[in-house]
Design a protein around this motif. Structure first.
Motif, PDB file in Angstrom:
ATOM      1  N   ILE A   1     117.674  59.251 -28.591  1.00 25.80           N
ATOM      2  CA  ILE A   1     116.930  59.246 -27.258  1.00 25.80           C
ATOM      3  C   ILE A   1     115.549  59.692 -27.517  1.00 25.80           C
ATOM      4  N   SER A   2     114.442  58.960 -27.022  1.00 27.59           N
ATOM      5  CA  SER A   2     113.060  59.394 -27.408  1.00 27.59           C
ATOM      6  C   SER A   2     112.852  60.098 -26.026  1.00 27.59           C
ATOM      7  N   GLY A   3     111.885  61.309 -26.157  1.00 32.30           N
ATOM      8  CA  GLY A   3     111.360  61.785 -24.856  1.00 32.30           C
ATOM      9  C   GLY A   3     110.185  62.787 -25.440  1.00 32.30           C
ATOM     10  N   THR A   4     109.890  63.610 -24.578  1.00 29.61           N
ATOM     11  CA  THR A   4     108.896  64.336 -24.631  1.00 29.61           C
ATOM     12  C   THR A   4     109.304  66.118 -25.292  1.00 29.61           C
ATOM     13  N   HIS A   5     108.621  66.393 -26.298  1.00 28.78           N
ATOM     14  CA  HIS A   5     108.964  67.886 -26.621  1.00 28.78           C
ATOM     15  C   HIS A   5     107.626  68.647 -26.354  1.00 28.78           C
ATOM     16  N   LEU A   6     107.767  69.838 -25.542  1.00 26.65           N
ATOM     17  CA  LEU A   6     106.632  70.625 -25.492  1.00 26.65           C
ATOM     18  C   LEU A   6     106.854  71.825 -25.888  1.00 26.65           C
ATOM     19  N   ASP A   7     105.753  72.467 -26.403  1.00 23.26           N
ATOM     20  CA  ASP A   7     105.528  74.106 -26.680  1.00 23.26           C
ATOM     21  C   ASP A   7     104.542  74.753 -26.257  1.00 23.26           C
ATOM     22  N   VAL A   8     104.739  75.866 -25.792  1.00 23.16           N
ATOM     23  CA  VAL A   8     103.644  76.703 -25.561  1.00 23.16           C
ATOM     24  C   VAL A   8     103.100  77.438 -26.659  1.00 23.16           C
ATOM     25  N   VAL A   9     101.847  76.829 -27.311  1.00 23.12           N
ATOM     26  CA  VAL A   9     101.295  77.771 -28.401  1.00 23.12           C
ATOM     27  C   VAL A   9     100.476  78.701 -28.204  1.00 23.12           C
TER      28      VAL A   9
ATOM     29  N   ARG B   1     100.529  85.888 -31.219  1.00 24.15           N
ATOM     30  CA  ARG B   1     101.826  86.777 -30.282  1.00 24.15           C
ATOM     31  C   ARG B   1     101.625  87.937 -29.993  1.00 24.15           C
ATOM     32  N   GLU B   2     101.832  88.353 -28.742  1.00 24.06           N
ATOM     33  CA  GLU B   2     101.789  89.669 -28.509  1.00 24.06           C
ATOM     34  C   GLU B   2     103.035  90.625 -29.233  1.00 24.06           C
ATOM     35  N   ALA B   3     102.478  91.712 -29.718  1.00 23.66           N
ATOM     36  CA  ALA B   3     103.262  92.629 -30.636  1.00 23.66           C
ATOM     37  C   ALA B   3     104.327  93.167 -29.653  1.00 23.66           C
ATOM     38  N   HIS B   4     104.127  93.606 -28.193  1.00 23.10           N
ATOM     39  CA  HIS B   4     105.210  94.052 -27.288  1.00 23.10           C
ATOM     40  C   HIS B   4     105.202  93.329 -26.166  1.00 23.10           C
ATOM     41  N   PRO B   5     105.744  92.033 -25.870  1.00 25.70           N
ATOM     42  CA  PRO B   5     105.559  91.461 -24.965  1.00 25.70           C
ATOM     43  C   PRO B   5     106.625  91.882 -23.629  1.00 25.70           C
ATOM     44  N   HIS B   6     106.507  93.070 -23.145  1.00 25.17           N
ATOM     45  CA  HIS B   6     107.319  93.711 -22.159  1.00 25.17           C
ATOM     46  C   HIS B   6     106.574  93.857 -20.968  1.00 25.17           C
ATOM     47  N   ARG B   7     107.007  93.321 -19.770  1.00 27.03           N
ATOM     48  CA  ARG B   7     106.287  93.423 -18.625  1.00 27.03           C
ATOM     49  C   ARG B   7     107.170  93.789 -17.445  1.00 27.03           C
ATOM     50  N   ALA B   8     106.888  94.738 -16.547  1.00 27.26           N
ATOM     51  CA  ALA B   8     107.757  94.885 -15.400  1.00 27.26           C
ATOM     52  C   ALA B   8     107.618  93.824 -14.338  1.00 27.26           C
TER      53      ALA B   8
ATOM     54  N   ASP C   1     113.056  97.669 -10.221  1.00 28.07           N
ATOM     55  CA  ASP C   1     111.987  98.211 -10.570  1.00 28.07           C
ATOM     56  C   ASP C   1     112.035  98.969 -11.933  1.00 28.07           C
ATOM     57  N   ASP C   2     113.026  99.298 -12.569  1.00 28.45           N
ATOM     58  CA  ASP C   2     113.239  99.845 -13.793  1.00 28.45           C
ATOM     59  C   ASP C   2     113.250  98.830 -15.083  1.00 28.45           C
ATOM     60  N   ILE C   3     113.337  97.596 -14.634  1.00 33.94           N
ATOM     61  CA  ILE C   3     113.597  96.528 -15.606  1.00 33.94           C
ATOM     62  C   ILE C   3     112.097  96.062 -16.229  1.00 33.94           C
ATOM     63  N   HIS C   4     112.194  96.104 -17.712  1.00 30.58           N
ATOM     64  CA  HIS C   4     110.917  95.479 -18.160  1.00 30.58           C
ATOM     65  C   HIS C   4     111.391  94.243 -18.806  1.00 30.58           C
ATOM     66  N   PHE C   5     110.702  93.131 -18.467  1.00 31.05           N
ATOM     67  CA  PHE C   5     111.143  91.764 -19.319  1.00 31.05           C
ATOM     68  C   PHE C   5     110.758  91.917 -20.586  1.00 31.05           C
ATOM     69  N   HIS C   6     111.583  91.389 -21.467  1.00 32.83           N
ATOM     70  CA  HIS C   6     111.339  91.245 -22.883  1.00 32.83           C
ATOM     71  C   HIS C   6     110.734  89.884 -23.102  1.00 32.83           C
ATOM     72  N   GLU C   7     111.774  88.871 -23.422  1.00 30.00           N
ATOM     73  CA  GLU C   7     111.173  87.543 -23.898  1.00 30.00           C
ATOM     74  C   GLU C   7     110.697  86.879 -22.775  1.00 30.00           C
ATOM     75  N   VAL C   8     111.335  87.069 -21.815  1.00 30.20           N
ATOM     76  CA  VAL C   8     110.828  86.445 -20.454  1.00 30.20           C
ATOM     77  C   VAL C   8     109.620  86.869 -20.045  1.00 30.20           C
ATOM     78  N   GLY C   9     109.131  88.414 -20.391  1.00 29.72           N
ATOM     79  CA  GLY C   9     107.938  88.827 -20.116  1.00 29.72           C
ATOM     80  C   GLY C   9     106.941  88.154 -20.832  1.00 29.72           C
ATOM     81  N   ALA C  10     107.074  87.511 -21.855  1.00 28.33           N
ATOM     82  CA  ALA C  10     106.001  86.928 -22.936  1.00 28.33           C
ATOM     83  C   ALA C  10     105.279  85.904 -22.323  1.00 28.33           C
ATOM     84  N   VAL C  11     104.166  85.520 -22.891  1.00 26.99           N
ATOM     85  CA  VAL C  11     103.005  84.694 -22.279  1.00 26.99           C
ATOM     86  C   VAL C  11     103.645  83.305 -22.113  1.00 26.99           C
TER      87      VAL C  11
END
Length: 390
Positions: A56-64, A68-75, A117-127
């Motif tokens: 199956i042919s389709g589109t692959h997309l990457d956010v390049v 890369r951020e050293a500590h991609p943690h955001r509230a 309010d105490d949650i800091h996103f890790h992978e999901v907080g990255a760019v």
């Protein structure tokens, strides 16, 4: 006539697969990049290429990322500020992106037993994740705001290493996000990510297929991994369906103890949940108390979900409903060139004839502010440009 988008997570779903499916449906990566350009995050680009999974042919997309951020943690508050301050994001896309992040935050808070309010996103907080989620909201805008349905996603199995260490698949946040929703416990590896689960929870009706619709375009978003037992693709079918008059309902609630802030919140969220329209009318209640009547126009498929939202989120003790009829114009979007930049114009058509047209307010506002000209001048120029381009 309304647009319908049906998502089939054959190999699961992740944020980049959602964006890739949108591109495979015909959206321009440049248009996506432009809409996301106002996000105040470190440098990134969209890398788009063709890919094949199980023939199956389709589109692959990457956010390049440039770096890369050293500590991609955001509230959550940090992410909300980023999204609300992005000048290039349409208002409805901001609402949807914020709703997705809030859903993830609430799931993480439930899993870890803390406040959001105490949650800091890790992978999901990255760019890359911020671009994925905001990009998914933009995809729906560029597709013309279709009603989104999704088949139950496969969750996968095994273990995966994340910021908190080794976790079972599906990871707790994914399972919490999809609690009370139909899913499939099958497959090996992480098929549905927390981002993918949140996109389905907030943006789609998960379960049975949508009402009959005419498929006009089909896109395949290709994932990174190549699974043995299934093609790692997210199939997206875009088409149109006639709205049936007998399927339209008005939901109403009398509110005499509701703050203006809560009323505004309710209006925003019933629209995100799929309402066609919503409005508030001042009223005099019993004992001569001032109050409001909140009315919502919905299709039958989302009636129960919106009713549940009103009962949970408002101060009402009950919601009335009654069937209504509506004759609606066909709608589409066209882009026109003004002396200060391009803006979108929403058209209302009947049998191909344009009966109404209105420039997109957010587009006109951004152009007017950038050029330092009156907003009404940009809107008038957009209508004039539309007249010459017909």
């Amino acid at each position: 006539m309304r647009k319908v988008l049906y998502l089939e997570p054959v190999g699961g779903i992740a944020g980049d697969m959602f964006l890739a499916a949108g591109v495979d449906l015909g959206l321009s990566p440049e248009a996506l990049t432009q809409a996301l350009s106002g996000l105040g995050v470190p440098g990134w680009t969209l890398a788009v290429k063709r890919a094949v999974r199980h023939a199956i042919s389709g589109t692959h997309l990457d956010v390049v990322l440039d770096e890369r951020e050293a500590h991609p943690h955001r509230a959550y508050a940090d992410i909300r500020q980023l999204i609300e301050a992005a000048p290039s994001l349409p208002a409805r896309a901001k609402e949807r992106a914020l709703a997705v992040f809030r859903a993830i935050g609430e799931a993480e808070a439930k899993v870890h037993g803390v406040s959001i309010d105490d949650i800091h996103f890790h992978e999901v907080g990255a760019v890359d994740s911020i671009v994925d989620i905001c990009g998914a909201a933009v995809v729906l805008e560029l597709l013309g705001d279709p009603e989104v349905y999704a088949a139950p996603p496969p969750l996968g199995s095994g273990t995966i290493r994340v910021a908190h260490g080794n976790m079972p698949i599906p990871v707790p946040a994914t399972l919490e996000l999809l609690r009370d929703l139909p899913v499939r416990f099958e497959g090996v590896g992480e098929l549905t990510t927390p981002t993918g689960a949140a996109l389905l929870k907030v943006l789609a009706h998960i379960g049975p297929p949508p009402p009959d619709f005419i498929t006009e375009r089909i896109g395949y978003g290709v994932g990174t991994k190549d699974f043995r037992d299934r093609p790692n693709v997210l199939r997206a079918s875009l088409g149109r369906a006639e709205a049936r008059a007998e399927g339209l309902w008005v939901l109403e609630a009398n509110l005499d103890d509701c703050t203006p802030q809560l009323l505004g919140y309710l209006l925003e969220h019933v629209l995100v949940r799929g309402a066609l329209d919503a409005w508030v009318v001042p009223a005099t209640m019993k004992k001569a108390r001032p109050g409001h009547v909140l009315s919502v126009l919905v299709e039958g498929g989302v009636k129960d979900a919106v009713t549940d939202l009103l009962l949970r989120e408002s101060t009402t003790l009950g919601v009335r409903s009654y069937a209504v009829e509506r004759r609606a114009l066909e709608r589409d979007w066209v882009e026109v060139e003004t002396p200060w930049g391009r803006v979108r114009v929403k058209r209302g058509l009947r049998q191909g004839e344009v009966l109404n047209a209105h420039p997109e307010f957010e587009d006109c506002r951004q152009v007017a502010e950038a050029a330092g000209v009156p907003l009404k001048q940009v809107m008038a120029a957009a209508l004039a440009a539309l007249g010459t381009s017909r």
